[in-house]
Design a protein around this motif. Structure first.
Motif, short mmCIF file in Angstrom:
data_model
loop_
_atom_site.label_atom_id
_atom_site.label_comp_id
_atom_site.label_asym_id
_atom_site.label_seq_id
_atom_site.Cartn_x
_atom_site.Cartn_y
_atom_site.Cartn_z
N ASP A 1 0.83 -1.21 0.00
CA ASP A 1 0.00 0.00 0.00
C ASP A 1 0.86 1.26 0.00
O ASP A 1 0.58 2.22 -0.72
N ALA A 2 1.94 1.26 0.81
CA ALA A 2 2.83 2.43 0.87
C ALA A 2 3.49 2.67 -0.48
O ALA A 2 3.56 3.82 -0.95
N LEU A 3 3.95 1.61 -1.12
CA LEU A 3 4.57 1.77 -2.44
C LEU A 3 3.54 2.20 -3.49
O LEU A 3 3.83 3.04 -4.34
N SER A 4 2.35 1.65 -3.39
CA SER A 4 1.29 2.02 -4.33
C SER A 4 0.93 3.50 -4.20
O SER A 4 0.78 4.21 -5.20
N ARG A 5 0.84 3.99 -2.96
CA ARG A 5 0.56 5.41 -2.74
C ARG A 5 1.68 6.30 -3.29
O ARG A 5 1.44 7.43 -3.68
N ALA A 6 2.89 5.76 -3.34
CA ALA A 6 4.03 6.52 -3.86
C ALA A 6 4.14 6.40 -5.37
O ALA A 6 5.10 6.90 -5.96
N GLY A 7 3.17 5.74 -5.99
CA GLY A 7 3.14 5.66 -7.45
C GLY A 7 3.69 4.39 -8.06
O GLY A 7 3.78 4.28 -9.28
N TRP A 8 4.04 3.42 -7.24
CA TRP A 8 4.57 2.16 -7.74
C TRP A 8 3.44 1.21 -8.14
O TRP A 8 2.40 1.16 -7.49
N GLU A 9 3.67 0.42 -9.16
CA GLU A 9 2.82 -0.72 -9.48
C GLU A 9 3.33 -1.86 -8.60
O GLU A 9 4.54 -2.02 -8.43
N VAL A 10 2.44 -2.64 -8.03
CA VAL A 10 2.83 -3.70 -7.10
C VAL A 10 2.23 -5.03 -7.56
O VAL A 10 1.08 -5.10 -7.98
N ALA A 11 3.05 -6.08 -7.45
CA ALA A 11 2.58 -7.44 -7.74
C ALA A 11 3.19 -8.39 -6.72
O ALA A 11 4.23 -8.08 -6.12
N PHE A 12 2.54 -9.52 -6.52
CA PHE A 12 3.03 -10.53 -5.59
C PHE A 12 3.33 -11.82 -6.35
O PHE A 12 2.60 -12.20 -7.26
N VAL A 13 4.40 -12.49 -5.94
CA VAL A 13 4.70 -13.85 -6.36
C VAL A 13 4.63 -14.66 -5.07
O VAL A 13 5.41 -14.45 -4.15
N ALA A 14 3.65 -15.56 -5.01
CA ALA A 14 3.36 -16.26 -3.75
C ALA A 14 3.56 -17.76 -3.89
O ALA A 14 3.02 -18.39 -4.81
N TRP A 15 4.33 -18.31 -2.97
CA TRP A 15 4.55 -19.75 -2.92
C TRP A 15 3.38 -20.38 -2.18
O TRP A 15 3.14 -20.11 -1.02
N ILE A 16 2.65 -21.23 -2.89
CA ILE A 16 1.52 -21.95 -2.30
C ILE A 16 2.00 -23.37 -2.02
O ILE A 16 2.27 -24.14 -2.93
N LYS A 17 2.11 -23.70 -0.73
CA LYS A 17 2.69 -24.98 -0.32
C LYS A 17 1.66 -26.10 -0.27
O LYS A 17 2.03 -27.27 -0.24
N ALA A 18 0.39 -25.75 -0.24
CA ALA A 18 -0.66 -26.76 -0.17
C ALA A 18 -0.92 -27.32 -1.57
O ALA A 18 -0.58 -26.70 -2.57
N ALA A 19 -1.54 -28.46 -1.61
CA ALA A 19 -1.85 -29.08 -2.89
C ALA A 19 -2.92 -28.30 -3.65
O ALA A 19 -2.98 -28.34 -4.87
N GLU A 20 -3.77 -27.59 -2.93
CA GLU A 20 -4.88 -26.86 -3.54
C GLU A 20 -4.56 -25.36 -3.60
O GLU A 20 -4.21 -24.75 -2.61
N VAL A 21 -4.65 -24.79 -4.79
CA VAL A 21 -4.38 -23.36 -4.97
C VAL A 21 -5.62 -22.57 -4.58
O VAL A 21 -6.73 -22.87 -5.03
N PRO A 22 -5.46 -21.55 -3.72
CA PRO A 22 -6.62 -20.75 -3.33
C PRO A 22 -7.18 -19.98 -4.53
O PRO A 22 -6.47 -19.71 -5.49
N PRO A 23 -8.44 -19.60 -4.46
CA PRO A 23 -9.02 -18.82 -5.55
C PRO A 23 -8.38 -17.44 -5.62
O PRO A 23 -7.78 -16.97 -4.66
N ALA A 24 -8.51 -16.82 -6.78
CA ALA A 24 -7.96 -15.47 -6.95
C ALA A 24 -8.62 -14.50 -5.98
O ALA A 24 -9.76 -14.67 -5.58
N ALA A 25 -7.87 -13.46 -5.61
CA ALA A 25 -8.38 -12.45 -4.68
C ALA A 25 -9.33 -11.51 -5.41
O ALA A 25 -9.53 -11.60 -6.62
N ALA A 26 -9.89 -10.60 -4.67
CA ALA A 26 -10.84 -9.64 -5.23
C ALA A 26 -10.20 -8.87 -6.39
O ALA A 26 -9.01 -8.62 -6.40
#
Length: 178
Positions: A25-50
């Motif tokens: 959020d702080a970087l976004s407010r400063a004008g940055w585009e933000v993305a996440f690369v998330a390691w999902i350790k479970a066998a089932e991938v969670p649904p996409a966020a909002a």
């Protein structure tokens, strides 16, 4: 400019990774585009966020439980690191933020490939936590953290004792209290 966060869990599910989201959020407010690369350790991938939240690349790689084969765990971590690295490079970052030791290797590989700065957000003393379950894995984690920190431009952490550990490594370090 784009900041890519490497996380060892989904940033939204099952509960929000508040520290990473506040930083985003702080970087976004400063004008940055933000993305996440998330390691999902479970066998089932969670649904996409909002749809109004940050984009997340979920990288599913299961890892054997603690107490199982050390070799099997090491191979799973290697697979995860490589998959996270490739996902991170595809995001074309201008800034890389590695959250915790589990994803620092992938973040460092991405830094080396893209030649972009890397910030290490160390929430815990991971080698000490790992020691509770495995002395061998703790020694490996300590060596890995020291080796990878050579590529880190700055360390952020949530406590002075952890900050002192990185200052002894001669890394610029800031303790940020929640």
């Amino acid at each position: 400019m784009k900041a890519v966060f490497f996380l060892q869990t989904d940033p939204f599910l099952p509960k929000p990774a508040l520290r990473a989201l506040r930083e985003a959020d702080a970087l976004s407010r400063a004008g940055w585009e933000v993305a996440f690369v998330a390691w999902i350790k479970a066998a089932e991938v969670p649904p996409a966020a909002a749809p109004d939240s940050y984009p997340v690349r979920r990288v599913p790689v299961t890892v054997p439980r603690l107490g199982t084969s050390f070799i099997g765990r090491a191979l799973a971590y290697n697979r995860a690191t490589n998959a996270l690295f490739h996902a991170g490079v595809e995001e074309k970052p201008d800034l890389i933020v590695g959250h915790d030791l589990e994803v620092l290797w992938a973040a460092a590989m991405t830094k080396r490939y893209t030649r972009r700065p890397l910030i290490y957000d160390s929430h815990e003393d991971w080698p000490a936590l790992i020691a509770e379950n495995s002395a061998l894995e703790s020694r490996i984690a300590k060596g890995q953290e020291q080796r990878l920190c050579r590529r880190v431009a700055h360390v952020g952490t949530g406590s002075e004792p952890i900050a002192d550990k990185f200052r002894k490594m001669k890394k610029p370090t800031t303790a940020l209290y929640n």
